[in-house]
Design a protein around this motif. Structure first.
Motif, PDB file in Angstrom:
ATOM      1  N   ARG A   1      12.169 -17.360  10.405  1.00  0.00           N
ATOM      2  CA  ARG A   1      12.216 -17.285   8.943  1.00  0.00           C
ATOM      3  C   ARG A   1      11.580 -15.968   8.504  1.00  0.00           C
ATOM      4  NH1 ARG A   1       9.258 -21.014  11.022  1.00  0.00           N
ATOM      5  NH2 ARG A   1       6.981 -20.982  10.807  1.00  0.00           N
ATOM      6  N   VAL A   2      12.118 -15.424   7.420  1.00  0.00           N
ATOM      7  CA  VAL A   2      11.681 -14.105   6.937  1.00  0.00           C
ATOM      8  C   VAL A   2      11.506 -14.200   5.426  1.00  0.00           C
ATOM      9  CG1 VAL A   2      12.219 -11.649   6.840  1.00  0.00           C
ATOM     10  CG2 VAL A   2      13.115 -13.022   8.727  1.00  0.00           C
ATOM     11  N   ASN A   3      10.307 -13.909   4.962  1.00  0.00           N
ATOM     12  CA  ASN A   3      10.051 -14.028   3.527  1.00  0.00           C
ATOM     13  C   ASN A   3       9.157 -12.894   3.045  1.00  0.00           C
ATOM     14  OD1 ASN A   3      11.211 -16.824   2.771  1.00  0.00           O
ATOM     15  ND2 ASN A   3      10.058 -17.237   4.644  1.00  0.00           N
ATOM     16  N   ALA A   4       9.229 -12.632   1.744  1.00  0.00           N
ATOM     17  CA  ALA A   4       8.346 -11.648   1.106  1.00  0.00           C
ATOM     18  C   ALA A   4       7.306 -12.400   0.287  1.00  0.00           C
ATOM     19  CB  ALA A   4       9.150 -10.716   0.203  1.00  0.00           C
ATOM     20  N   LEU A   5       6.098 -11.874   0.296  1.00  0.00           N
ATOM     21  CA  LEU A   5       4.997 -12.551  -0.404  1.00  0.00           C
ATOM     22  C   LEU A   5       4.231 -11.531  -1.247  1.00  0.00           C
ATOM     23  CD1 LEU A   5       2.349 -14.810   1.475  1.00  0.00           C
ATOM     24  CD2 LEU A   5       1.978 -13.687  -0.714  1.00  0.00           C
TER      25      LEU A   5
ATOM     26  N   ASP B   1       5.588 -25.996   8.985  1.00  0.00           N
ATOM     27  CA  ASP B   1       5.999 -26.733   7.783  1.00  0.00           C
ATOM     28  C   ASP B   1       6.997 -25.940   6.950  1.00  0.00           C
ATOM     29  OD1 ASP B   1       4.440 -28.898   8.445  1.00  0.00           O
ATOM     30  OD2 ASP B   1       2.706 -28.217   7.292  1.00  0.00           O
ATOM     31  N   ALA B   2       7.063 -24.626   7.180  1.00  0.00           N
ATOM     32  CA  ALA B   2       8.000 -23.780   6.415  1.00  0.00           C
ATOM     33  C   ALA B   2       9.308 -23.536   7.174  1.00  0.00           C
ATOM     34  CB  ALA B   2       7.337 -22.450   6.065  1.00  0.00           C
ATOM     35  N   CYS B   3       9.542 -24.281   8.244  1.00  0.00           N
ATOM     36  CA  CYS B   3      10.815 -24.114   8.976  1.00  0.00           C
ATOM     37  C   CYS B   3      11.981 -24.245   7.998  1.00  0.00           C
ATOM     38  CB  CYS B   3      10.947 -25.195  10.055  1.00  0.00           C
ATOM     39  SG  CYS B   3      10.164 -24.720  11.594  1.00  0.00           S
ATOM     40  N   GLY B   4      12.929 -23.337   8.063  1.00  0.00           N
ATOM     41  CA  GLY B   4      14.091 -23.399   7.169  1.00  0.00           C
ATOM     42  C   GLY B   4      13.888 -22.657   5.858  1.00  0.00           C
ATOM     43  N   VAL B   5      12.647 -22.300   5.557  1.00  0.00           N
ATOM     44  CA  VAL B   5      12.371 -21.542   4.331  1.00  0.00           C
ATOM     45  C   VAL B   5      12.533 -20.066   4.671  1.00  0.00           C
ATOM     46  CG1 VAL B   5      10.616 -20.936   2.620  1.00  0.00           C
ATOM     47  CG2 VAL B   5      10.746 -23.282   3.501  1.00  0.00           C
ATOM     48  N   THR B   6      13.561 -19.431   4.166  1.00  0.00           N
ATOM     49  CA  THR B   6      13.813 -18.035   4.538  1.00  0.00           C
ATOM     50  C   THR B   6      14.535 -17.292   3.430  1.00  0.00           C
ATOM     51  OG1 THR B   6      14.535 -16.644   6.408  1.00  0.00           O
ATOM     52  CG2 THR B   6      16.065 -18.360   5.697  1.00  0.00           C
ATOM     53  N   GLY B   7      14.354 -15.974   3.412  1.00  0.00           N
ATOM     54  CA  GLY B   7      15.039 -15.135   2.424  1.00  0.00           C
ATOM     55  C   GLY B   7      14.484 -15.258   1.015  1.00  0.00           C
ATOM     56  N   GLN B   8      13.258 -15.766   0.902  1.00  0.00           N
ATOM     57  CA  GLN B   8      12.692 -15.971  -0.429  1.00  0.00           C
ATOM     58  C   GLN B   8      11.566 -14.974  -0.722  1.00  0.00           C
ATOM     59  OE1 GLN B   8      11.829 -20.038  -1.550  1.00  0.00           O
ATOM     60  NE2 GLN B   8      13.228 -20.855  -0.017  1.00  0.00           N
ATOM     61  N   SER B   9      11.275 -14.820  -2.014  1.00  0.00           N
ATOM     62  CA  SER B   9      10.140 -13.994  -2.455  1.00  0.00           C
ATOM     63  C   SER B   9       9.136 -14.899  -3.136  1.00  0.00           C
ATOM     64  CB  SER B   9      10.607 -12.919  -3.438  1.00  0.00           C
ATOM     65  OG  SER B   9      11.380 -11.953  -2.770  1.00  0.00           O
TER      66      SER B   9
ATOM     67  N   ALA C   1      12.250 -15.575  21.476  1.00  0.00           N
ATOM     68  CA  ALA C   1      11.965 -16.588  22.494  1.00  0.00           C
ATOM     69  C   ALA C   1      11.169 -17.771  21.913  1.00  0.00           C
ATOM     70  CB  ALA C   1      11.183 -15.955  23.642  1.00  0.00           C
ATOM     71  N   ALA C   2      10.618 -17.615  20.711  1.00  0.00           N
ATOM     72  CA  ALA C   2       9.803 -18.693  20.116  1.00  0.00           C
ATOM     73  C   ALA C   2      10.694 -19.806  19.578  1.00  0.00           C
ATOM     74  CB  ALA C   2       8.955 -18.119  18.982  1.00  0.00           C
ATOM     75  N   ALA C   3      10.174 -21.029  19.599  1.00  0.00           N
ATOM     76  CA  ALA C   3      10.936 -22.172  19.080  1.00  0.00           C
ATOM     77  C   ALA C   3      11.181 -22.014  17.582  1.00  0.00           C
ATOM     78  CB  ALA C   3      10.185 -23.467  19.366  1.00  0.00           C
ATOM     79  N   ASP C   4      10.131 -21.650  16.850  1.00  0.00           N
ATOM     80  CA  ASP C   4      10.296 -21.258  15.449  1.00  0.00           C
ATOM     81  C   ASP C   4       9.271 -20.171  15.172  1.00  0.00           C
ATOM     82  OD1 ASP C   4       8.067 -22.376  13.350  1.00  0.00           O
ATOM     83  OD2 ASP C   4       8.189 -23.636  15.141  1.00  0.00           O
ATOM     84  N   ALA C   5       9.678 -19.185  14.418  1.00  0.00           N
ATOM     85  CA  ALA C   5       8.794 -18.040  14.181  1.00  0.00           C
ATOM     86  C   ALA C   5       8.912 -17.594  12.728  1.00  0.00           C
ATOM     87  CB  ALA C   5       9.162 -16.891  15.125  1.00  0.00           C
ATOM     88  N   SER C   6       7.916 -16.788  12.301  1.00  0.00           N
ATOM     89  CA  SER C   6       7.843 -16.404  10.890  1.00  0.00           C
ATOM     90  C   SER C   6       7.498 -14.932  10.744  1.00  0.00           C
ATOM     91  CB  SER C   6       6.762 -17.253  10.198  1.00  0.00           C
ATOM     92  OG  SER C   6       6.567 -16.811   8.878  1.00  0.00           O
ATOM     93  N   ILE C   7       8.230 -14.245   9.887  1.00  0.00           N
ATOM     94  CA  ILE C   7       7.888 -12.870   9.519  1.00  0.00           C
ATOM     95  C   ILE C   7       7.601 -12.859   8.019  1.00  0.00           C
ATOM     96  CG2 ILE C   7       8.659 -10.465   9.386  1.00  0.00           C
ATOM     97  CD1 ILE C   7      10.557 -11.062  11.744  1.00  0.00           C
TER      98      ILE C   7
END
Ligand code: NAP
Length: 258
Positions: free
Chosen positions: A197-201, A240-248, A148-154
């Protein structure tokens, strides 16, 4: 890299996460504590999940005293997280905030450092439960609220031994490989919708209790403190990280937004 050089990689505005809701697991100590404080200082209402209530209360008090945000404490032992408990958490966050804009999957245990030939199954299971199964169960339960969020981050927390295996790191290494796989798989599934967006850190060597347990002979003063990584943790959590996804990502070598 010095602390001041690190801070220059990304300078988030103080209202980066204003009005957003972020769940941080393992929020009572170490990197999770630093992230919870950083997210709240940048405007987020932070749900503080962990297994030791006293530590969570101390973080809760620091946020209440230092910010105008509305944190909540979510006591949970991730080794014992059941499907109904994950669903109850989603219901509780829905009732409390009505939204969820981010998850930092940070809680983790090291487990024994022994050869795999001698690794006890019960401890292997516990490490996998906390480090890999619980992040999956929480993510699955919370995805409907995040959609439901406009942009979200995992953000899934990885490790150097989640990319290249190393002797005696056993279930911890296997669990971090699982985290990398989960992050890439979920990112691919969600990419077309474009909102989550979903990323590993990988925070890399950091001055915490876990690092001290893994490297008892090391001088902690030679290591960066958790707060020094928070520019990357804020960048990935915020818009600011919108569109940044699938990265480590690696906190030690990240040079700022590209
Ligand atoms: P830490 O200081 O040991 O903190 C871990 C946190 O996870 C604590 O708040 C702990 O709660 C919580 N936790 C552990 N088991 C839990 C459970 N069963 N249920 C709920 N919460 C639980 O670790 P850290 O060094 O900050 O590590 C944070 C993340 O970074 C981890 O994913 C770790 O694998 C990763 N990492 C760390 C380093 C490093 O050098 N520090 C390097 C690479 C990756 P309690 O305090 O109540 O036990």
């Amino acid at each position: 890299m010095s602390a001041s050089a690190r801070r220059r990689r990304y300078a988030p505005p103080s209202n980066l996460l204003a009005g957003r809701v972020v769940l941080v697991t393992g929020a009572g100590a170490g990197i999770g504590r630093a992230a919870a404080l950083a997210y709240a200082r940048h405007g987020a209402n932070v749900a503080l999940l962990g297994r030791t209530r006293g530590k969570l209360e101390a973080v809760f008090d620091a946020i209440e005293q230092g910010t105008e945000t509305r944190p909540v404490i979510v006591p949970a032992d991730l080794d014992k997280l059941t499907e109904p408990a994950a669903e109850q958490l989603a219901a509780a966050l829905t009732e409390e905030y009505g939204r969820l804009d981010g998850i930092l999957h940070n809680a983790s245990i090291l487990g024994p450092r022994v050869p795999m030939a001698h690794y006890p199954l019960a401890q292997w299971t516990e490490v996998m439960n906390v480090n890999a199964i619980a992040p999956f169960a929480l993510t699955r339960a919370l995805l409907p609220l995040m959609e439901a969020a406009a942009d979200a981050s995992i953000i899934f927390t990885s490790s150097g031994v989640g990319r290249v295996g190393r002797a005696y790191w056993g279930a911890y290494a296997a669990s971090k490989f699982a985290i990398e796989g989960m992050s890439q798989t979920l990112a691919d599934e969600l990419e077309s919708a474009g909102r989550i967006r979903v990323n590993a850190l990988n925070p890399g060597a950091t001055r915490t209790a876990m690092r001290a347990a893994a490297y008892p002979a090391e001088d902690p003063a030679t290591l960066p403190e958790p707060a020094e990584h928070m520019d990357l943790y804020l960048y990935l959590m915020g818009p600011d990280a919108c569109g940044v996804t699938g990265q480590s990502f690696d906190a030690a070598t990240w040079s700022g937004p590209q």
